[in-house]
Design a protein around this motif. Structure first.
Motif, PDB file in Angstrom:
ATOM      1  N   VAL A 114       4.899   7.199   5.011  1.00  0.00           N
ATOM      2  CA  VAL A 114       3.721   7.260   4.153  1.00  0.00           C
ATOM      3  C   VAL A 114       2.523   6.845   4.992  1.00  0.00           C
ATOM      4  CG1 VAL A 114       2.617   6.482   2.026  1.00  0.00           C
ATOM      5  CG2 VAL A 114       5.122   6.621   2.146  1.00  0.00           C
ATOM      6  N   THR A 115       1.623   7.779   5.274  1.00  0.00           N
ATOM      7  CA  THR A 115       0.447   7.416   6.057  1.00  0.00           C
ATOM      8  C   THR A 115      -0.514   6.633   5.165  1.00  0.00           C
ATOM      9  OG1 THR A 115      -0.847   9.420   5.571  1.00  0.00           O
ATOM     10  CG2 THR A 115       0.695   9.504   7.450  1.00  0.00           C
ATOM     11  N   GLY A 116      -1.248   5.716   5.789  1.00  0.00           N
ATOM     12  CA  GLY A 116      -2.175   4.891   5.025  1.00  0.00           C
ATOM     13  C   GLY A 116      -1.482   4.007   4.016  1.00  0.00           C
ATOM     14  N   SER A 117      -0.355   3.411   4.417  1.00  0.00           N
ATOM     15  CA  SER A 117       0.449   2.633   3.463  1.00  0.00           C
ATOM     16  C   SER A 117       0.318   1.126   3.638  1.00  0.00           C
ATOM     17  CB  SER A 117       1.923   3.038   3.564  1.00  0.00           C
ATOM     18  OG  SER A 117       2.375   3.090   4.902  1.00  0.00           O
ATOM     19  N   ARG A 141      -3.026  -4.377  10.557  1.00  0.00           N
ATOM     20  CA  ARG A 141      -1.647  -4.753  10.890  1.00  0.00           C
ATOM     21  C   ARG A 141      -1.101  -5.783   9.906  1.00  0.00           C
ATOM     22  NH1 ARG A 141       2.169  -4.224  14.480  1.00  0.00           N
ATOM     23  NH2 ARG A 141       0.894  -2.942  15.871  1.00  0.00           N
ATOM     24  N   GLU A 142      -1.931  -6.745   9.516  1.00  0.00           N
ATOM     25  CA  GLU A 142      -1.456  -7.772   8.589  1.00  0.00           C
ATOM     26  C   GLU A 142      -0.967  -7.152   7.283  1.00  0.00           C
ATOM     27  OE1 GLU A 142      -3.010 -11.857   6.330  1.00  0.00           O
ATOM     28  OE2 GLU A 142      -4.334 -10.784   7.718  1.00  0.00           O
ATOM     29  N   GLY A 143      -1.754  -6.215   6.752  1.00  0.00           N
ATOM     30  CA  GLY A 143      -1.346  -5.551   5.515  1.00  0.00           C
ATOM     31  C   GLY A 143      -0.090  -4.730   5.701  1.00  0.00           C
ATOM     32  N   ALA A 144       0.000  -4.005   6.820  1.00  0.00           N
ATOM     33  CA  ALA A 144       1.172  -3.170   7.088  1.00  0.00           C
ATOM     34  C   ALA A 144       2.429  -4.015   7.249  1.00  0.00           C
ATOM     35  CB  ALA A 144       0.929  -2.329   8.339  1.00  0.00           C
ATOM     36  N   GLU A 145       2.318  -5.122   7.958  1.00  0.00           N
ATOM     37  CA  GLU A 145       3.478  -5.996   8.151  1.00  0.00           C
ATOM     38  C   GLU A 145       3.925  -6.608   6.828  1.00  0.00           C
ATOM     39  OE1 GLU A 145       5.270  -6.214  10.676  1.00  0.00           O
ATOM     40  OE2 GLU A 145       4.073  -5.702  12.446  1.00  0.00           O
ATOM     41  N   SER A 146       2.962  -6.897   5.951  1.00  0.00           N
ATOM     42  CA  SER A 146       3.308  -7.443   4.635  1.00  0.00           C
ATOM     43  C   SER A 146       4.095  -6.426   3.822  1.00  0.00           C
ATOM     44  CB  SER A 146       2.030  -7.844   3.889  1.00  0.00           C
ATOM     45  OG  SER A 146       2.325  -8.241   2.561  1.00  0.00           O
ATOM     46  N   VAL A 147       3.668  -5.169   3.843  1.00  0.00           N
ATOM     47  CA  VAL A 147       4.383  -4.121   3.122  1.00  0.00           C
ATOM     48  C   VAL A 147       5.781  -3.940   3.704  1.00  0.00           C
ATOM     49  CG1 VAL A 147       4.406  -1.670   2.521  1.00  0.00           C
ATOM     50  CG2 VAL A 147       2.249  -2.937   2.488  1.00  0.00           C
ATOM     51  N   ALA A 148       5.878  -3.927   5.035  1.00  0.00           N
ATOM     52  CA  ALA A 148       7.182  -3.773   5.680  1.00  0.00           C
ATOM     53  C   ALA A 148       8.124  -4.907   5.298  1.00  0.00           C
ATOM     54  CB  ALA A 148       7.010  -3.717   7.197  1.00  0.00           C
ATOM     55  N   ALA A 149       7.593  -6.131   5.221  1.00  0.00           N
ATOM     56  CA  ALA A 149       8.417  -7.274   4.841  1.00  0.00           C
ATOM     57  C   ALA A 149       8.934  -7.117   3.411  1.00  0.00           C
ATOM     58  CB  ALA A 149       7.606  -8.560   4.973  1.00  0.00           C
ATOM     59  N   GLN A 150       8.095  -6.596   2.523  1.00  0.00           N
ATOM     60  CA  GLN A 150       8.525  -6.391   1.140  1.00  0.00           C
ATOM     61  C   GLN A 150       9.605  -5.305   1.060  1.00  0.00           C
ATOM     62  OE1 GLN A 150       5.151  -6.430  -1.869  1.00  0.00           O
ATOM     63  NE2 GLN A 150       3.969  -6.540   0.028  1.00  0.00           N
ATOM     64  N   GLY A 205      -1.155   4.017  -0.954  1.00  0.00           N
ATOM     65  CA  GLY A 205      -0.100   4.192   0.040  1.00  0.00           C
ATOM     66  C   GLY A 205       0.916   3.070   0.004  1.00  0.00           C
ATOM     67  N   ARG A 206       0.423   1.854  -0.145  1.00  0.00           N
ATOM     68  CA  ARG A 206       1.314   0.695  -0.260  1.00  0.00           C
ATOM     69  C   ARG A 206       2.225   0.855  -1.472  1.00  0.00           C
ATOM     70  NH1 ARG A 206       1.369  -3.545  -3.619  1.00  0.00           N
ATOM     71  NH2 ARG A 206       2.334  -5.504  -2.909  1.00  0.00           N
ATOM     72  N   ALA A 207       1.638   1.225  -2.612  1.00  0.00           N
ATOM     73  CA  ALA A 207       2.433   1.396  -3.829  1.00  0.00           C
ATOM     74  C   ALA A 207       3.498   2.471  -3.646  1.00  0.00           C
ATOM     75  CB  ALA A 207       1.520   1.742  -4.998  1.00  0.00           C
ATOM     76  N   MET A 208       3.152   3.553  -2.958  1.00  0.00           N
ATOM     77  CA  MET A 208       4.123   4.631  -2.746  1.00  0.00           C
ATOM     78  C   MET A 208       5.254   4.197  -1.829  1.00  0.00           C
ATOM     79  SD  MET A 208       2.050   8.251  -2.769  1.00  0.00           S
ATOM     80  CE  MET A 208       0.854   7.868  -1.499  1.00  0.00           C
ATOM     81  N   ALA A 209       4.923   3.505  -0.749  1.00  0.00           N
ATOM     82  CA  ALA A 209       5.968   3.053   0.172  1.00  0.00           C
ATOM     83  C   ALA A 209       6.951   2.123  -0.539  1.00  0.00           C
ATOM     84  CB  ALA A 209       5.331   2.348   1.371  1.00  0.00           C
ATOM     85  N   LEU A 210       6.433   1.206  -1.333  1.00  0.00           N
ATOM     86  CA  LEU A 210       7.303   0.269  -2.045  1.00  0.00           C
ATOM     87  C   LEU A 210       8.127   0.986  -3.118  1.00  0.00           C
ATOM     88  CD1 LEU A 210       4.889  -2.781  -2.405  1.00  0.00           C
ATOM     89  CD2 LEU A 210       6.860  -2.569  -0.879  1.00  0.00           C
TER      90      LEU A 210
END
Length: 259
Positions: A20-23, A50-59, A28-33
């Motif tokens: 998901v680009t822009g996640s 990066r901070e936001g992306a790493e947070s989504v990846a952790a979730q 984008g975050r909502a879609m990835a999750l």
């Protein structure tokens, strides 16, 4: 279909790899999750956050799925193919590709740029990157024999909206919607390609929008409210799932119905 044959909601995308680009935030975050909650492994993309992306990846990992982060500035044409190749190699395949990344021309310093500067930004990220990434990944999916691509349009692109922003987004998202229909013909029958035409969605801009825009957004939907990133994410989950196996080449409005 009997209940016994319905897919388990937590595993309908099990074993699939999603990009998901822009996640790193917002829709984008909502879609990835959402995809991860259905069983998909997800590569999280951002431009600089990066901070936001790493947070989504952790979730996503907390849901028991694989996740990684890849930061790339998709406004740079030279970076698009490199990003797509890295994304494919992450797990040796891509089953689901969502082109969600878009240039922000409504908030921060970008809101004060000229019409021409905003148009250039939207063209590079929303249009050119969507086209370039879709063609590269689509060709690999077609060769592999399966895959789903989902693009993001705008529900008012076809009828238009007055003002600079209306002209800008109609031009950019209208191009994405038309491209989606043509790409679906190029990649069928192995790959499905659809587009979500989002309406008034409560994103970063909406949080700071004036009373006029708050009231307008709610009044223009038959459901009388803003849409949410989760509304878009749930629709995306359906369209990339096996349940939507006979939906192809469509632009579907996510707006609660318009008056």
């Amino acid at each position: 279909m009997s209940d016994s044959k319905l897919p388990n909601a937590a595993s309908e995308l099990a074993g699939l790899t999603a990009i998901v680009t822009g996640s790193s935030s917002g829709i984008g975050r909502a879609m990835a999750l959402e995809l991860a909650s259905a069983g998909a492994d997800c590569l999280v993309h951002g431009s600089r956050n990066r901070e936001g992306a790493e947070s989504v990846a952790a979730q996503i990992r907390a849901l028991g799925r694989r996740a990684d982060v890849l930061l790339t500035d998709l406004s740079q044409a030279a970076e698009q193919e490199r990003f797509a190749e890295q994304a494919w190699q992450w797990q040796g395949k891509v089953d689901i590709w969502i082109n969600n990344a878009g240039a922000d021309t409504l908030t921060g310093a970008a809101a004060k740029r000229s019409f021409e500067q905003k148009l250039e930004a939207l063209w590079r990220v929303d249009v050119a990157a969507t086209i370039g990434l879709s063609r590269f990944i689509g060709a690999k999916m077609k060769e592999r024999g399966q895959g789903v691509i989902l693009n993001i349009g705008w529900d008012q692109a076809e009828q238009g909206m007055a003002g600079d922003s209306g002209e800008l987004f109609a031009a950019a998202k209208g191009a994405v919607m038309a491209f989606t229909r043509s790409l679906s013909r190029s990649l069928a029958p192995e790959v499905r390609v659809n587009c979500l035409a989002a309406g008034w969605i409560k994103t970063k801009w909406a949080d700071q929008a004036s009373t006029y825009w708050q009231e307008r957004a709610a009044s223009e939907s038959l459901l009388g409210r803003w849409g949410t990133p989760d509304d878009v994410a749930r629709a995306a989950r359906f369209l990339v799932s096996p349940a939507a196996a006979f939906i192809n080449g469509q632009v579907i409005a996510i707006n609660g119905g318009t008056k």
